[in-house]
Design an enzyme around this catalytic site. Structure first.
Site, mmCIF file in Angstrom:
data_model
loop_
_atom_site.group_PDB
_atom_site.id
_atom_site.type_symbol
_atom_site.label_atom_id
_atom_site.label_comp_id
_atom_site.label_asym_id
_atom_site.label_seq_id
_atom_site.Cartn_x
_atom_site.Cartn_y
_atom_site.Cartn_z
ATOM 1 N N GLY A 41 1.670 -3.500 -1.714
ATOM 2 C CA GLY A 41 2.984 -3.457 -1.717
ATOM 3 C C GLY A 41 4.492 -1.974 -0.876
ATOM 4 O O GLY A 41 3.449 -1.518 -1.196
ATOM 5 N N ASP A 42 5.645 -2.139 -0.315
ATOM 6 C CA ASP A 42 5.548 -0.711 -0.345
ATOM 7 C C ASP A 42 5.417 0.279 0.673
ATOM 8 O O ASP A 42 5.499 1.228 0.636
ATOM 9 C CB ASP A 42 6.575 -0.473 -1.475
ATOM 10 C CG ASP A 42 7.201 -1.343 -2.458
ATOM 11 O OD1 ASP A 42 7.432 -1.727 -2.076
ATOM 12 O OD2 ASP A 42 6.892 -1.101 -3.841
ATOM 13 N N LYS A 47 9.622 -0.352 8.632
ATOM 14 C CA LYS A 47 9.635 0.667 9.209
ATOM 15 C C LYS A 47 8.481 -0.115 10.673
ATOM 16 O O LYS A 47 8.811 0.362 11.633
ATOM 17 C CB LYS A 47 8.948 1.723 8.830
ATOM 18 C CG LYS A 47 8.972 2.664 10.078
ATOM 19 C CD LYS A 47 8.767 3.795 8.897
ATOM 20 C CE LYS A 47 8.646 5.289 10.442
ATOM 21 N NZ LYS A 47 7.356 6.247 9.895
ATOM 22 N N ASN A 67 12.141 -10.399 -4.047
ATOM 23 C CA ASN A 67 11.245 -9.894 -4.356
ATOM 24 C C ASN A 67 10.873 -8.819 -3.383
ATOM 25 O O ASN A 67 10.340 -7.206 -3.898
ATOM 26 C CB ASN A 67 10.110 -10.632 -5.648
ATOM 27 C CG ASN A 67 9.275 -11.506 -3.986
ATOM 28 O OD1 ASN A 67 9.572 -10.718 -2.847
ATOM 29 N ND2 ASN A 67 8.443 -11.356 -4.254
ATOM 30 N N GLY A 69 11.175 -5.316 -0.949
ATOM 31 C CA GLY A 69 12.356 -4.697 0.064
ATOM 32 C C GLY A 69 11.673 -3.376 0.832
ATOM 33 O O GLY A 69 11.390 -3.096 0.318
ATOM 34 N N HIS A 70 12.074 -4.400 2.025
ATOM 35 C CA HIS A 70 12.359 -3.281 3.191
ATOM 36 C C HIS A 70 12.791 -2.190 3.540
ATOM 37 O O HIS A 70 14.478 -2.940 3.818
ATOM 38 C CB HIS A 70 11.549 -4.078 4.146
ATOM 39 C CG HIS A 70 10.286 -5.531 3.853
ATOM 40 N ND1 HIS A 70 9.897 -6.360 4.654
ATOM 41 C CD2 HIS A 70 9.944 -5.259 2.772
ATOM 42 C CE1 HIS A 70 9.264 -7.257 3.856
ATOM 43 N NE2 HIS A 70 9.388 -6.252 2.670
ATOM 44 N N THR A 331 14.001 -3.407 -4.373
ATOM 45 C CA THR A 331 14.133 -4.229 -5.564
ATOM 46 C C THR A 331 14.621 -4.065 -6.574
ATOM 47 O O THR A 331 15.787 -4.417 -6.929
ATOM 48 C CB THR A 331 13.516 -4.976 -5.255
ATOM 49 O OG1 THR A 331 13.046 -5.411 -3.835
ATOM 50 C CG2 THR A 331 14.350 -6.555 -5.527
ATOM 51 N N LYS A 335 10.186 3.197 -10.853
ATOM 52 C CA LYS A 335 9.373 4.203 -10.217
ATOM 53 C C LYS A 335 8.429 3.670 -10.043
ATOM 54 O O LYS A 335 7.608 2.710 -10.702
ATOM 55 C CB LYS A 335 9.206 5.292 -11.448
ATOM 56 C CG LYS A 335 10.092 6.296 -11.279
ATOM 57 C CD LYS A 335 9.696 7.552 -12.570
ATOM 58 C CE LYS A 335 10.662 8.830 -12.626
ATOM 59 N NZ LYS A 335 10.432 10.199 -13.033
ATOM 60 N N GLY A 446 7.362 9.738 8.962
ATOM 61 C CA GLY A 446 8.914 10.351 8.512
ATOM 62 C C GLY A 446 9.028 9.256 8.331
ATOM 63 O O GLY A 446 9.082 8.319 8.867
HETATM 64 P P1 GDP Z 1 7.637 -2.429 2.972
HETATM 65 O O1 GDP Z 1 8.485 -2.737 1.422
HETATM 66 O O2 GDP Z 1 6.147 -2.632 2.898
HETATM 67 O O3 GDP Z 1 8.410 -2.512 3.700
HETATM 68 O O4 GDP Z 1 8.330 -0.435 2.875
HETATM 69 P P2 GDP Z 1 9.554 0.129 1.564
HETATM 70 O O5 GDP Z 1 10.233 -0.124 2.229
HETATM 71 O O6 GDP Z 1 10.002 -0.078 -0.040
HETATM 72 O O7 GDP Z 1 8.939 1.228 1.493
HETATM 73 C C1 GDP Z 1 8.551 2.568 1.935
HETATM 74 C C2 GDP Z 1 9.070 3.512 1.783
HETATM 75 O O8 GDP Z 1 8.791 4.789 2.315
HETATM 76 C C3 GDP Z 1 10.920 3.506 2.875
HETATM 77 O O9 GDP Z 1 11.851 3.685 1.767
HETATM 78 C C4 GDP Z 1 10.670 3.939 3.660
HETATM 79 O O10 GDP Z 1 11.977 4.930 4.626
HETATM 80 C C5 GDP Z 1 9.688 5.349 3.741
HETATM 81 N N1 GDP Z 1 8.527 5.210 4.692
HETATM 82 C C6 GDP Z 1 7.783 5.017 5.752
HETATM 83 N N2 GDP Z 1 7.125 4.994 6.342
HETATM 84 C C7 GDP Z 1 7.342 6.171 6.074
HETATM 85 C C8 GDP Z 1 6.445 7.368 6.834
HETATM 86 O O11 GDP Z 1 5.365 7.441 7.577
HETATM 87 N N3 GDP Z 1 7.319 9.004 5.796
HETATM 88 C C9 GDP Z 1 8.065 9.015 4.592
HETATM 89 N N4 GDP Z 1 7.912 10.317 4.219
HETATM 90 N N5 GDP Z 1 8.499 8.326 4.621
HETATM 91 C C10 GDP Z 1 8.010 6.882 5.034
HETATM 92 P P1 IMO Z 2 7.357 -5.271 -0.408
HETATM 93 O O1 IMO Z 2 7.800 -6.261 0.213
HETATM 94 C C1 IMO Z 2 5.742 -3.498 -4.368
HETATM 95 C C2 IMO Z 2 5.403 -7.043 -7.376
HETATM 96 C C3 IMO Z 2 6.280 -7.043 -8.872
HETATM 97 C C4 IMO Z 2 5.694 -7.351 -10.102
HETATM 98 C C5 IMO Z 2 4.966 -8.130 -9.218
HETATM 99 C C6 IMO Z 2 5.649 -9.899 -9.621
HETATM 100 O O2 IMO Z 2 9.086 -4.983 -0.287
HETATM 101 O O3 IMO Z 2 6.246 -4.368 -0.699
HETATM 102 P P2 IMO Z 2 7.507 -10.962 -8.653
HETATM 103 O O4 IMO Z 2 8.730 -10.694 -7.819
HETATM 104 O O5 IMO Z 2 6.738 -11.500 -7.247
HETATM 105 O O6 IMO Z 2 7.444 -12.459 -9.554
HETATM 106 O O7 IMO Z 2 6.512 -9.764 -8.954
HETATM 107 O O8 IMO Z 2 4.614 -8.425 -7.990
HETATM 108 N N1 IMO Z 2 5.975 -6.439 -6.280
HETATM 109 C C7 IMO Z 2 6.001 -6.209 -5.884
HETATM 110 N N2 IMO Z 2 5.575 -4.590 -5.379
HETATM 111 N N3 IMO Z 2 6.418 -4.574 -3.146
HETATM 112 C C8 IMO Z 2 6.656 -5.411 -3.069
HETATM 113 O O9 IMO Z 2 7.716 -6.467 -1.596
HETATM 114 C C9 IMO Z 2 6.733 -6.970 -4.037
HETATM 115 N N4 IMO Z 2 6.860 -7.757 -4.490
HETATM 116 C C10 IMO Z 2 6.517 -7.734 -5.445
HETATM 117 O O10 IMO Z 2 6.645 -5.744 -8.690
HETATM 118 O O11 IMO Z 2 4.118 -6.353 -10.269
HETATM 119 MG MG MG Z 3 9.320 -2.679 0.112
#
Ligand code: GDP
Ligand code: IMO
Ligand code: MG
Length: 456
Positions: A41-42, A47, A67, A69-70, A331, A335, A446
């Site tokens: 995730g994340d 983006k 759950n 967070g984009h 979300t 950390k 970035g």
């Molecule tokens: P998602 O859940 O997969 O949509 O990703 P998240 O938004 O939770 O986490 C990705 C984080 O990395 C966000 O804060 C984005 O703004 C940031 N991000 C995405 N691509 C890049 C990148 O290429 N470089 C940097 N520095 N940050 C990025």
């Molecule tokens: P995005 O879409 C990172 C993780 C939680 C926990 C486990 C189960 O932003 O990539 P839940 O609330 O779904 O029952 O939690 O899954 N988790 C994520 N970790 N990014 C996410 O989504 C996540 N969605 C769930 O931290 O370990």
């Molecule tokens: Mg996320």
């Protein structure tokens, strides 16, 4: 008559032979492009979706709930999306929340209103919600917390869920006591009875659970009226989108492969299928309509919550990745745990999803490192294993084999094309794509929309 397989390409050549009779043609229709997380995730799915959504007609969510967070950064403004597809930013596209998503209505409207204050206009008119999507109630979120406490007490560890009620809501769905959008918009008396029954069911399991049923029903009735204009039969909407004039349709995965209920690091996973099958079941579309499947992977690895993480760096490198990468959950504000890129997991995600290309994000975070490691294989008792272990005790025990690369020690944030990247960064990228066996199409340097280098 022998069957004609169309194994190599996706064109449906399985047409009836000329028998003199008029037979229907099976037109496959438009293809959807799917964006999926290839790690825990994340990875930056939001983006990548935002980038593609500038040209999309429809952007869909097919699984998960709030759950997810984009984060999307456009013109210096940062938007967070949890339930809304990230494509909602594009005023020309329709956003759809499919049947596979679980919807917490207070969360949905709060999210929309919050982003509206940041400048997101007209989102309610561009949002379509499937009538088959299940609802997450406030008590599901309370139960999520109670279950975490129970796990901690019984096993000495919890999952570290987002406490958004995702597990309990999908449990209600699977045990066939869940309530859907179509139930909320149907006969409210009937809905109220089923809601009360569901509350009782949970109260018998968790006697400390208190629910103000009348207050909840009053609020739900108000939400129902705000939601009503957005609700459609999701299956029919998608059918028309696939079989009408050419349309660009995008599916935004939430969570990620290693959090998938079937293929992830069970039980430290979420409760939905975050791999490619979830796009079909969560929208009601046939597999033949799946076109490109883009995997999103960070140039290193992060994980939120509990569970095995073979390349985790509990040292200065991990701290540097965490601080430079601003690795804090969108979300939950927790950390994120950090470590080296693990190609074993990305390859495993590719086995399941069949990525047609990869977006490698956050390369810029590695700019200051002297050397960079990449996990390429797992060993058990000194022997390489070819598969990704299902059992978490086994995964905890694997020894990671690394390749080490010299750092490029150059700021890449201003790079906009392949040739702007230092040769050592190019080598790092080439190694990754060769190892996974999937071309890398984008490299992120970035946060904002323009910080994405397109390779082909
Ligand atoms: P998602 O859940 O997969 O949509 O990703 P998240 O938004 O939770 O986490 C990705 C984080 O990395 C966000 O804060 C984005 O703004 C940031 N991000 C995405 N691509 C890049 C990148 O290429 N470089 C940097 N520095 N940050 C990025
Ligand atoms: P995005 O879409 C990172 C993780 C939680 C926990 C486990 C189960 O932003 O990539 P839940 O609330 O779904 O029952 O939690 O899954 N988790 C994520 N970790 N990014 C996410 O989504 C996540 N969605 C769930 O931290 O370990
Ligand atoms: Mg996320």
């Amino acid at each position: 008559m022998s069957h004609t397989w169309s194994a190599k390409d996706h064109k449906n050549t399985n047409q009836p032979a000329a028998t003199g009779q008029k037979r229907p043609r099976n037109d496959v229709g438009n293809k959807v492009t799917v964006v999926l997380g290839a790690q825990w995730g994340d990875e930056g799915k939001g983006k990548v979706v935002d980038l593609l959504a500038t040209e999309a007609d429809v952007v869909c969510r097919c699984q998960g709930g709030n759950n997810a967070g984009h984060t999307v950064v456009v013109d210096g403004k940062e938007y967070d999306f949890h339930l809304l597809p990230s494509g909602i930013i594009n005023p020309k596209s329709i956003s759809l929340i499919g049947n596979g998503v679980v919807i917490h209505l207070p969360g949905l409207f709060e999210e929309g209103d919050k982003n509206e204050k940041k400048g997101l206009k007209g989102w309610e008119k561009r949002l379509i919600v499937s009538d088959r999507a299940h609802l997450v109630f406030d008590f599901h979120q309370v139960v999520d917390g109670l279950q975490e406490t129970e796990r901690q007490a019984q096993e000495g560890k919890n999952i570290g869920t987002t406490k958004k009620g995702i597990g309990p809501a999908y449990s209600s769905k699977a045990s066939r006591t869940g309530l859907r959008v179509c139930d909320l918009l149907g006969d409210f008396k009937d809905f109220s009875t089923r809601f009360k029954n569901l509350v009782h069911q949970y109260q018998s399991m968790y006697p400390s659970l208190t629910v103000d049923v009348e207050d909840q029903l009053k609020k739900l009735k108000e939400f129902a009226e705000r939601l009503r204009p957005m609700v459609r039969d999701g299956v029919y909407y998608m059918y028309e989108a696939l079989h009408g004039p050419p349309k660009k349709i995008l599916v935004e995965g939430a969570n990620a492969a290693l959090l998938d209920i079937d293929f992830g690091t069970y039980p430290f996973v979420t409760s939905s299928n975050c791999t490619v099958g979830g796009a079909c079941t969560g929208l009601g579309i046939p597999p033949l309509n799946i076109g490109d499947v883009f995997g999103v992977a960070k140039a290193y690895t992060t994980r939120v919550g509990i569970g095995a993480f073979p390349t985790e760096q509990l040292n200065a490198t991990g701290e540097l990745l965490q601080t430079r990468g601003h690795e804090v959950g969108v979300t939950t504000g927790r950390k994120r745990r950090c470590g080296w890129l693990d190609l074993v997991i990305v390859k495993y995600a590719h086995m399941i999803n069949g990525f047609t290309a990869i977006a490698l994000t956050k390369l810029d975070i590695l700019d200051v490192l002297d050397e960079i490691k990449v996990g390429v294989a797992y060993k058990l008792n000194g022997k390489r294993i070819p598969h990704f272990p299902a059992n978490m005790d086994v995964l905890q025990k694997v020894e990671v084999e690394y390749e080490t690369f010299p750092g490029w020690k150059t700021d890449t944030a201003a790079a906009r094309k392949w040739n702007d990247l230092p040769a050592k960064a190019q080598n790092y990228i080439r190694f990754i794509e060769n190892h996974i066996g999937v071309p890398i199409k984008w490299v992120g340097v970035g946060k904002s929309r323009e910080c994405m280098i397109q390779l082909f």
